[in-house]
Design a protein around this motif. Structure first.
Motif, short mmCIF file in Angstrom:
data_model
loop_
_atom_site.label_atom_id
_atom_site.label_comp_id
_atom_site.label_asym_id
_atom_site.label_seq_id
_atom_site.Cartn_x
_atom_site.Cartn_y
_atom_site.Cartn_z
N ARG A 1 0.65 -1.17 -0.01
CA ARG A 1 -0.07 -0.20 -0.11
C ARG A 1 0.90 1.29 -0.03
O ARG A 1 1.82 1.29 0.89
CB ARG A 1 -0.84 -0.15 1.37
CG ARG A 1 -2.06 1.08 1.32
CD ARG A 1 -2.55 1.08 2.68
NE ARG A 1 -2.84 -0.20 3.14
CZ ARG A 1 -2.26 -0.28 4.50
NH1 ARG A 1 -1.76 0.66 5.14
NH2 ARG A 1 -2.39 -1.60 5.25
N ARG A 2 0.42 2.26 -0.86
CA ARG A 2 1.18 3.50 -0.96
C ARG A 2 0.80 4.53 0.19
O ARG A 2 -0.52 4.52 0.57
CB ARG A 2 1.38 4.13 -2.25
CG ARG A 2 2.69 3.61 -2.69
CD ARG A 2 2.88 4.21 -3.99
NE ARG A 2 2.95 3.61 -5.06
CZ ARG A 2 2.34 3.39 -6.27
NH1 ARG A 2 1.56 4.66 -6.61
NH2 ARG A 2 2.36 2.42 -7.30
N ARG A 3 1.66 5.33 0.79
CA ARG A 3 1.00 6.37 1.74
C ARG A 3 1.71 7.57 1.10
O ARG A 3 2.76 7.95 1.95
CB ARG A 3 1.58 5.90 3.17
CG ARG A 3 0.68 4.65 3.59
CD ARG A 3 1.13 4.36 5.10
NE ARG A 3 2.33 3.92 5.26
CZ ARG A 3 2.73 3.47 6.33
NH1 ARG A 3 2.12 3.37 7.54
NH2 ARG A 3 3.98 2.99 6.47
N PRO A 4 1.15 8.37 0.21
CA PRO A 4 2.10 9.49 -0.38
C PRO A 4 2.13 10.65 0.69
O PRO A 4 2.96 11.33 0.30
CB PRO A 4 1.13 9.82 -1.65
CG PRO A 4 -0.23 9.22 -1.16
CD PRO A 4 -0.06 8.19 -0.19
#
Ligand code: ATP
Ligand code: MG
Lengths: 326, 255
Positions: A35-38
């Motif tokens: 999962r990306r957490r920008p």
């Protein structure tokens, strides 16, 4: 509609999952995408920006004179102050700890008078500001001008002016260690209470006296619980010594205050003080972590103290003299 | 009646508040005898055992070990409680094994065993260590000397605890439910050690729910209920043909 379709855990979806079992539409080696957490890098960048700005503001500020800081960092008056600060911390901490052990034992004793006195002490010394206590000891001479011992019939054995005995240094040590004893007593007490009752009973059943039980069984185990909060106390004490400036204590803070009250270089000298306090606190964490490791040893489940192969397990399963059965 | 009992409990009474936990208990135990103490929970078995080495203070009556009142000295017909040092001296001769093992957590197995002989008996270290290794061998844990209690299974801990008590060369050993806290598969090892001890003539008082052990190893079974000894005798008699209804009731429930 959107929600219904994506809700894997709704009842119909679960049933469907169960029916599909090994899920034929998931390829065996499907690549996994974390999962990306920008917003994380954004937050980090913002923090760095704020810090950099603050540092720049500090360094370009004409009040923060770096030459003054460097000049005073290793000046005699500073170093003497550091020495006094360290001395005060060490002595007050040691005396405070000794008092704390006595207080904790009094508090835990069956005798209600002893435990009552210990409770009263803690209440009094924790309940009043350390600043008040420092001033009290510093100005002891005002309401007790003479320290004297006289016995009826024999007369005065000795008599000295209080101010001569209770110098600012002595007053500082008295105030700090008496106050420390009250705080540390609670830490020591909780440490002692953390040792299960059975440990004491086992020690007594092999013929140890009360004192020996305390020294060999209770204290070594209590120490594990005591060390971390005690490390905190040492750090607090180191910084609390700066308060002795109110009774002219000659510690780091007092000395630098003297200087800046004449030169008006308040900010640079406060920075010098901060650098030294930070340095001393950093150094102090080394013995603390060493002690924690040293006394936490037996709790480490993984390895025996001296390495032994675990192959002996099966052999150890049966007592050696089992052939004596009968 | 036993002519020359090693342990003699005399009209021992103990209450907690209004609850009478031991009600004028009398019990004689001969040297070398192995006695099982059984009874329902709360009947006072632990309390009786703990009075035998003065971990608990009785209200009246006394316990004699080898003719000496435990925890007291006789002066002018009165029993005066002993000072700490003298009491500790007496306890050397009375070994105790606890339900919860109570090994010293900050010491290795070997250190647990030698702590008493070195610190209390002041025996030379080399001699004590040799004896300790022998004891470790006896309980089947020769290779575990340098392990801390937290690295040992319950059964291993309990065997170390037995070795620790034995290292003091006690005249009598008290066991308070030594296997109750153990997983079933570890019970056997501990009972095995106790069986060995019994075989070597150690005087033992064992509070236990292991009826098989009581039957096979013990010389006598004492059944307690509500702070009194209801019935006692040979294991075969008490366990197989109990006279009292309460004993029958208890045995029916635990078997
Ligand atoms: N310190 C104490 N304070 C108050 N009551 C206690 C105390 N110790 C034991 N008791 C009570 O005394 C009674 C007897 O306790 P004891 O531990 O001797 O029983 P026991 O026969 O060993 O039982 P168990 O089989 O459960 O171990 C129990 O009712 C218990 O609640
Ligand atoms: Mg019990």
């Amino acid at each position: 509609m959107e929600i219904e379709r994506s809700s894997v855990f709704s009842q119909p979806a679960l049933k469907q999952n169960a029916r599909l079992a090994a899920g034929p539409n998931v390829p065996d080696d499907a690549p996994l995408v974390p999962r990306r957490r920008p917003w994380m890098p954004v937050a980090a960048a913002a923090c760095v920006a704020v810090l950099a700005f603050a540092l720049w503001k500090l360094l370009e500020n004409p009040v923060v004179d770096q030459d003054v800081i460097l000049e005073y960092l290793f000046k005699d008056v500073t170093l003497r102050g550091v020495g006094v600060t360290l001395f005060l911390t060490t002595v007050s901490m040691a005396a405070g700890l000794a008092g704390a052990v006595v207080l904790a034992m009094m508090h835990l004793s069956d005798n209600s008078v002893l435990s009552g006195i210990a409770r009263l002490y803690t209440w009094l010394f924790r309940g009043t500001p350390i600043l008040v206590q420092l001033i009290f000891w510093g100005y002891l001479g005002i309401f007790i001008p003479e320290l004297s011992l006289s016995l009826p019939g024999i007369g005065t054995i000795f008599s000295v002016p209080t101010a001569q005995v209770v110098t600012p240094m002595v007053a500082a040590m008295l105030a700090l260690s008496l106050n420390e004893a009250a705080y540390s007593a609670e830490i020591v007490r909780s440490g002692i209470l953390s040792v299960p009752r059975g440990q004491v009973e086992a020690a007594r059943s092999v013929g140890m006296t009360r004192f020996r039980t305390f020294r060999r069984v209770v204290m070594p185990q209590a120490i594990r619980v005591i060390i971390p909060p005690m490390g905190n106390e040492v750090i607090l004490m180191l910084k609390t010594t700066s308060l002795v400036s109110v009774i002219a204590g000659a510690d780091l803070m007092t000395n630098l205050q003297h200087v800046y009250s004449q030169t008006f270089q308040v900010i640079p000298l406060l920075i010098v003080a901060s650098i030294w306090y930070l340095f001393m606190v950093s150094i102090l964490t080394i013995p603390q972590s060493w002690l924690e490791r040293r006394f936490g040893q037996s709790l480490a489940r993984s390895q025996p103290r001296r390495r032994k192969s675990r192959s002996s397990d099966s052999k150890a399963g049966k007592p050696a003299l089992s052939d004596k059965r009968g | 009646m036993i002519a020359n009992p090693l342990v003699s409990v005399r009209t021992l009474t103990k209450s907690y508040g209004h609850k009478v936990v031991l009600n004028r208990i009398s019990l004689d135990i001969a040297e070398g005898e192995v006695v099982a103490l059984i009874g329902p929970s709360g009947s006072g078995k632990s309390t009786l055992l703990r009075c035998m080495n003065h971990l608990e203070r009785q209200d009246s009556g006394c316990v004699l070990v080898a003719g000496e009142p435990v925890g007291y000295s006789l002066k002018n017909g009165e029993l005066h409680e002993l000072p700490d040092r003298a009491l500790s001296y007496q306890r050397r001769g009375i070994g105790m094994v606890f339900q919860g093992f109570n090994l010293f957590q900050h010491m290795t197995a070997l250190e647990n065993i030698i702590e008493g002989p070195i610190g209390v008996l002041k025996l030379p270290r080399a001699e004590v260590e040799e004896k300790a290794r022998h004891l470790l061998d006896l309980v089947g844990l020769a290779d575990w000397a340098d392990h801390y209690p937290s690295q040992l299974s319950g059964g291993q801990q309990q065997r170390i605890a037995i070795a620790r008590a034995l290292a003091m060369r006690p005249r009598v050993m008290l066991f308070d439910e030594p296997t109750s806290a153990l997983d079933p598969e570890l019970v056997g090892d501990v009972l095995e050690v106790m069986r060995t001890l019994a075989g070597e003539g150690m005087t033992m008082i064992v509070v236990t729910h292991e009826i098989g052990f009581a039957r096979e190893v013990c010389d006598r079974v004492v059944f307690m209920a509500d702070g009194e000894i209801v019935e006692q005798g040979e294991p075969g008699q008490v366990l197989s043909a109990p006279v009292h209804e309460r004993t029958r009731d208890f045995l029916r429930r635990i078997l």
